[in-house]
Design a protein around this motif. Structure first.
Motif, PDB file in Angstrom:
ATOM      1  N   HIS A 103       0.830  -1.205   0.000  1.00  0.00           N
ATOM      2  CA  HIS A 103       0.000   0.000   0.000  1.00  0.00           C
ATOM      3  C   HIS A 103       0.866   1.258   0.000  1.00  0.00           C
ATOM      4  CE1 HIS A 103      -2.666   3.153   1.687  1.00  0.00           C
ATOM      5  NE2 HIS A 103      -3.558   2.555   0.935  1.00  0.00           N
ATOM      6  N   ARG A 104       1.947   1.241   0.778  1.00  0.00           N
ATOM      7  CA  ARG A 104       2.830   2.398   0.853  1.00  0.00           C
ATOM      8  C   ARG A 104       3.518   2.652  -0.492  1.00  0.00           C
ATOM      9  NH1 ARG A 104       3.890   7.417   1.983  1.00  0.00           N
ATOM     10  NH2 ARG A 104       6.106   7.844   2.314  1.00  0.00           N
ATOM     11  N   VAL A 105       4.013   1.595  -1.134  1.00  0.00           N
ATOM     12  CA  VAL A 105       4.654   1.743  -2.445  1.00  0.00           C
ATOM     13  C   VAL A 105       3.638   2.229  -3.465  1.00  0.00           C
ATOM     14  CG1 VAL A 105       5.810   0.510  -4.325  1.00  0.00           C
ATOM     15  CG2 VAL A 105       6.418   0.014  -1.954  1.00  0.00           C
ATOM     16  N   LEU A 106       2.413   1.737  -3.353  1.00  0.00           N
ATOM     17  CA  LEU A 106       1.338   2.157  -4.261  1.00  0.00           C
ATOM     18  C   LEU A 106       1.065   3.651  -4.121  1.00  0.00           C
ATOM     19  CD1 LEU A 106      -0.489   0.586  -6.255  1.00  0.00           C
ATOM     20  CD2 LEU A 106      -2.211   0.497  -4.444  1.00  0.00           C
ATOM     21  N   ASP A 321     -12.920   0.565 -12.877  1.00  0.00           N
ATOM     22  CA  ASP A 321     -12.218   1.590 -12.093  1.00  0.00           C
ATOM     23  C   ASP A 321     -12.748   1.674 -10.664  1.00  0.00           C
ATOM     24  OD1 ASP A 321     -10.679   2.153 -14.295  1.00  0.00           O
ATOM     25  OD2 ASP A 321     -11.874   3.891 -14.924  1.00  0.00           O
ATOM     26  N   LYS A 322     -14.042   1.551 -10.489  1.00  0.00           N
ATOM     27  CA  LYS A 322     -14.623   1.616  -9.148  1.00  0.00           C
ATOM     28  C   LYS A 322     -14.120   0.456  -8.291  1.00  0.00           C
ATOM     29  CE  LYS A 322     -19.044   1.728  -6.680  1.00  0.00           C
ATOM     30  NZ  LYS A 322     -20.535   1.693  -6.817  1.00  0.00           N
ATOM     31  N   ALA A 323     -14.085  -0.721  -8.881  1.00  0.00           N
ATOM     32  CA  ALA A 323     -13.592  -1.883  -8.149  1.00  0.00           C
ATOM     33  C   ALA A 323     -12.115  -1.732  -7.810  1.00  0.00           C
ATOM     34  CB  ALA A 323     -13.825  -3.146  -8.973  1.00  0.00           C
ATOM     35  N   MET A 324     -11.337  -1.146  -8.733  1.00  0.00           N
ATOM     36  CA  MET A 324      -9.917  -0.920  -8.484  1.00  0.00           C
ATOM     37  C   MET A 324      -9.722   0.034  -7.310  1.00  0.00           C
ATOM     38  SD  MET A 324      -6.694  -1.382  -9.198  1.00  0.00           S
ATOM     39  CE  MET A 324      -6.488  -2.038 -10.867  1.00  0.00           C
ATOM     40  N   ASN A 332      -8.585  -2.957   2.813  1.00  0.00           N
ATOM     41  CA  ASN A 332      -8.877  -4.062   1.915  1.00  0.00           C
ATOM     42  C   ASN A 332      -7.607  -4.769   1.455  1.00  0.00           C
ATOM     43  OD1 ASN A 332     -11.567  -3.394   2.154  1.00  0.00           O
ATOM     44  ND2 ASN A 332     -11.651  -2.242   0.242  1.00  0.00           N
ATOM     45  N   ILE A 333      -6.581  -3.989   1.131  1.00  0.00           N
ATOM     46  CA  ILE A 333      -5.298  -4.588   0.745  1.00  0.00           C
ATOM     47  C   ILE A 333      -4.741  -5.435   1.885  1.00  0.00           C
ATOM     48  CG2 ILE A 333      -2.858  -4.049   0.350  1.00  0.00           C
ATOM     49  CD1 ILE A 333      -4.363  -3.833  -2.175  1.00  0.00           C
ATOM     50  N   LYS A 334      -4.766  -4.900   3.098  1.00  0.00           N
ATOM     51  CA  LYS A 334      -4.246  -5.622   4.258  1.00  0.00           C
ATOM     52  C   LYS A 334      -5.003  -6.929   4.461  1.00  0.00           C
ATOM     53  CE  LYS A 334      -3.018  -3.439   7.979  1.00  0.00           C
ATOM     54  NZ  LYS A 334      -2.992  -2.572   9.175  1.00  0.00           N
TER      55      LYS A 334
END
Length: 461
Positions: A103-106, A321-324, A332-334
């Motif tokens: 998430h941080r890199v993103l 795009d909404k789902a992304m 959610n990523i975690k």
């Protein structure tokens, strides 16, 4: 499939003192145990009684390191016991760290920038730094690694156990996974003996002395070591000028991973991929087979097995795009990374489809100093307040931490490498499944750890 990665730490001195070889008068350092006794090696989360015990490692100590290659072997009076719950927590914490890191890199990435790095390589690097960190410097590292309540002894022992188990050099016909490490130390620089012992025993480091005042020679030597251990995929990891006369240590680890697909894919001509900049034509690979698949909340999940059927290339592709946007939210990523092991093995169900994946090659260099500061690791980079007194009586701080990774996915499998440098100084799917939108991907192995993770926005062969 071939993966390789390397990680480098370079410790830059902040202030010069006339230090002495120091055998661990620091409270935490003096308690370090250099014998690892594994109580159990069972599956993650299994709390049943252990059935086997690994023999202690009994080694002798050399107190006078020579000027070039060292062969110091540590000794310790008592074993460290690792339980099954300890191992299970370690693997879970690795996935939590991977989610935070991704998430941080993103957050830091440019809009159209591909992402690729190795969470395990980076965590292993931080573990080696933590072995010499004290007080707040250590607290911040352990919190970032999701191990705030782990003692330094237990953390070191777990890294050794998991690394040896995951990257052993035992013969394997389907999957080869090897991790090598080396510490480069300034000639004449006095390092705490306990720290050298810890690097050698727990982080499998070979030791070599260099003259960092001869910056070009030292840089060339380290870069050549990294390049030769990554099949020449990672070149010039340490840029010119990073190593100076103030550099006192460079710690390097390199991971090699090679595995073919369970079944070879076929190469196709160009098909459409929906990149952020618009539709583009890219080459695809194709194979009809059975894969673990899930479709949920407008996200398609696919796990493609390698030859050993225990290691997977996984894909998570939001359908719009909404789902992304929803998928990339930090909670959610975690959650996706934390429960990845359970998801792939239990929730993603085997389905027969014709799978189309874009061929791609991508390379990324990360300034891990910026990444880690965003995750709360600040003090080790502070030339005034850093506490690396477990490394040496000389005041040291981490001046840089860089990570570089490269991956290629094609019909044969995957080839990848990475290197880092720390400077002290279920619905049924259609028959055809096209991975034709930006997707998160990675390599997952049976323990639940993510060896590599990335995001593909613009696939380029």
């Amino acid at each position: 499939m071939l993966f390789k990665l390397g990680i480098v730490f370079l410790f830059a001195i902040h202030r010069i003192h006339c230090g002495e070889v120091h055998m661990g008068d620091d409270t935490e350092s003096s308690q370090e145990q250099d014998v690892v006794q594994v109580e159990s090696t069972g599956n993650e989360g299994d709390t049943s009684n252990p059935t086997s015990t690994a023999p202690p490692l009994k080694l002798t100590t050399s107190t006078n390191p020579p000027s070039s290659i060292l062969a110091i072997k540590p000794t310790a009076p008592e074993p460290i016991v690792i339980t099954r719950p300890d191992i299970g927590k370690f693997h879970q914490n690795q996935r939590l760290f991977s989610g935070d890191l991704y998430h941080r890199v993103l957050e830091m990435a440019k809009k159209d920038e591909n992402i690729f790095f190795s969470p395990y390589s980076i965590s292993h690097a931080l573990g080696a730094v933590n072995a010499g960190a004290r007080k707040q410097s250590s607290i911040e590292i352990k919190e970032a690694l999701k191990m705030p309540n782990f003692s330094a002894d237990l953390m070191n022992a777990l890294f050794k156990f998991v690394t040896d188990d995951k990257f052993s050099d035992k013969e394997k016909t389907d999957v080869i996974a090897i991790m090598a490490a080396r510490s480069f130390i300034q000639k004449g620089f006095l390092v705490n003996q306990n720290y050298v012992d810890t690097l050698q025993l727990y982080y499998n480091n070979g030791i070599e002395r260099l003259d960092f005042a001869k910056s070009k020679n030292a840089t060339s030597r380290i870069n050549n070591w990294v390049e030769s251990n990554t099949n020449k995929l990672i070149k010039d990891l340490i840029p010119e000028g990073m190593i100076t006369a103030l550099t006192k240590m460079v710690l390097v680890n390199v991971l090699y991973f090679k595995a073919p697909w369970e079944s070879k894919f076929l190469e196709l001509k160009s098909e459409t991929f929906h990149a952020p900049s618009g539709k583009i034509k890219v080459p695809y690979i194709y194979r009809k087979g059975t894969y673990r698949i899930l479709e949920k909340n407008d996200v398609i999940y696919v796990a493609v097995p390698y030859k050993d059927k225990k290691t997977y290339f996984f894909i998570m592709m939001p359908k719009n795009d909404k789902a992304m946007k929803n998928f990339q939210r930090k909670p959610n990523i975690k959650r996706e990374f934390r429960f990845l092991r359970m998801s792939i093995t239990q929730r993603w169900k085997p389905k027969s489809v014709a799978l189309f994946i874009p061929k791609f090659t991508t390379e990324q260099s990360l300034d891990m100093k910026k990444v880690l500061k965003g995750m709360g690791v600040n003090e080790i980079f502070d030339p005034i307040n850093a506490d690396l007194s477990g490394v040496s009586k000389t005041f040291l701080y981490v001046s840089d931490f860089v990570h570089k990774a490269r991956i290629t996915v094609n019909e044969e499998g995957t080839e990848a490498a990475a290197a880092s440098a720390v400077v002290m100084s279920a619905r049924s799917l259609s028959k055809n499944l096209f991975i034709n939108r930006p997707f998160t991907f990675g390599v997952f192995e049976e323990s639940g750890d993510l060896l590599f993770v990335g995001k593909m926005l613009n696939p380029t062969p």
